[in-house]
Design a protein around this motif. Structure first.
Motif, PDB file in Angstrom:
ATOM      1  N   HIS A  99       1.056  -8.222   2.934  1.00 42.54           N
ATOM      2  CA  HIS A  99       0.400  -6.410   2.324  1.00 42.54           C
ATOM      3  C   HIS A  99       0.181  -6.963   0.910  1.00 42.54           C
ATOM      4  N   TYR A 100       1.281  -7.171   0.367  1.00 37.49           N
ATOM      5  CA  TYR A 100       1.458  -7.234  -1.124  1.00 37.49           C
ATOM      6  C   TYR A 100       0.374  -8.432  -1.588  1.00 37.49           C
ATOM      7  N   LEU A 101       0.020  -9.497  -1.156  1.00 35.99           N
ATOM      8  CA  LEU A 101      -0.713 -10.838  -1.532  1.00 35.99           C
ATOM      9  C   LEU A 101      -2.242 -10.293  -1.744  1.00 35.99           C
ATOM     10  N   ARG A 134      -5.783  -8.595   4.581  1.00 30.52           N
ATOM     11  CA  ARG A 134      -4.870  -8.588   5.155  1.00 30.52           C
ATOM     12  C   ARG A 134      -4.526  -9.156   6.278  1.00 30.52           C
ATOM     13  N   GLU A 142      -4.504 -14.963  -8.675  1.00 37.47           N
ATOM     14  CA  GLU A 142      -4.186 -12.957  -9.602  1.00 37.47           C
ATOM     15  C   GLU A 142      -4.586 -13.870 -10.764  1.00 37.47           C
ATOM     16  N   LYS A 176      -3.956  -7.451  -2.358  1.00 35.61           N
ATOM     17  CA  LYS A 176      -4.039  -6.118  -3.152  1.00 35.61           C
ATOM     18  C   LYS A 176      -4.461  -6.341  -4.777  1.00 35.61           C
ATOM     19  N   HIS A 197      -0.676 -17.488  -5.750  1.00 35.01           N
ATOM     20  CA  HIS A 197       0.915 -16.898  -4.867  1.00 35.01           C
ATOM     21  C   HIS A 197       0.350 -17.906  -3.479  1.00 35.01           C
ATOM     22  N   GLY A 237       4.743  -8.052   5.048  1.00 36.82           N
ATOM     23  CA  GLY A 237       5.036  -6.962   4.423  1.00 36.82           C
ATOM     24  C   GLY A 237       4.527  -8.197   2.855  1.00 36.82           C
ATOM     25  N   ILE A 238       4.535  -9.338   2.951  1.00 36.19           N
ATOM     26  CA  ILE A 238       4.217  -9.704   1.932  1.00 36.19           C
ATOM     27  C   ILE A 238       2.573 -10.119   2.077  1.00 36.19           C
TER      28      ILE A 238
END
Length: 184
Positions: free
Chosen positions: A154-156, A11, A98, A158, A109, A151-152
């Motif tokens: 942190h999301y990516l 991250r 993913e 995961k 992504h 934010g993106i």
């Protein structure tokens, strides 16, 4: 504990480079590919051999590596390969895989940045054209602008540390030399 540290490190690295990204694109891969091959040697010359190939993580990574290089060339033309300009004329492309483990369809992504201003009008069409040429590319694609880079990031990240420790494909990433500290 190690898994959480690995996720935090990924991250952090994504946040470090995501401030230069402006778009995120989701690229879907085919599960399997079928085709035919004509035998051109031996006693069975001219016979048609049917085959079906499964998608592996290595083939997916090869596909995204080809996509990033082809997109970079399509956007920057020869400037991306000339010694004088190749350090600054490269896109920022950070791919995240993913679905390599589990029962999800494999997809990428990709955080994109450092795009030429003249290419932003038809960026979606350009990405679609380049992705269609790859071996495992599916017609499904989704391009969005980034409004929150942290934010993106942190999301990516995961899947890192829980499902797939190698989800962020740092080996296939395209980072211009100036962002890496190479000034030559």
């Amino acid at each position: 504990m190690r898994d959480i540290q690995l996720q935090a490190a990924n991250r952090y690295m994504l946040e470090r480079y995501s401030i230069w990204t402006t778009h995120v694109v989701t690229l879907t891969l085919l599960d399997r590919k079928a085709g035919t091959k004509v035998i051109d040697r031996g006693w069975a010359k001219g016979a048609i051999n049917n085959y079906e190939t499964e998608l592996t993580e290595a083939k997916a990574r090869s596909s995204i590596r080809y996509f990033i290089e082809a997109l970079n060339y399509k956007l920057y033309k020869r400037r991306s390969r000339k010694n004088k300009t190749k350090q600054c004329c490269r896109i920022v492309a950070l791919p995240i895989l993913e679905g390599a483990t589990g029962n999800k369809r494999m997809h990428f992504h990709v955080l994109l940045g450092n795009l030429p201003a003249e290419s932003l009008e038809n960026l979606e069409q350009t990405i679609q054209e380049v992705w269609a040429v790859t071996k495992w590319g599916m017609a499904r694609m989704d391009l969005k602008e980034i409004y929150d880079a942290d934010g993106i990031s942190h999301y990516l990240a995961k899947e890192v540390g829980f499902r797939n420790n190698e989800a962020v494909c740092w080996q296939e990433a395209s980072i211009p030399g100036r962002l890496r500290g190479v000034w030559a």
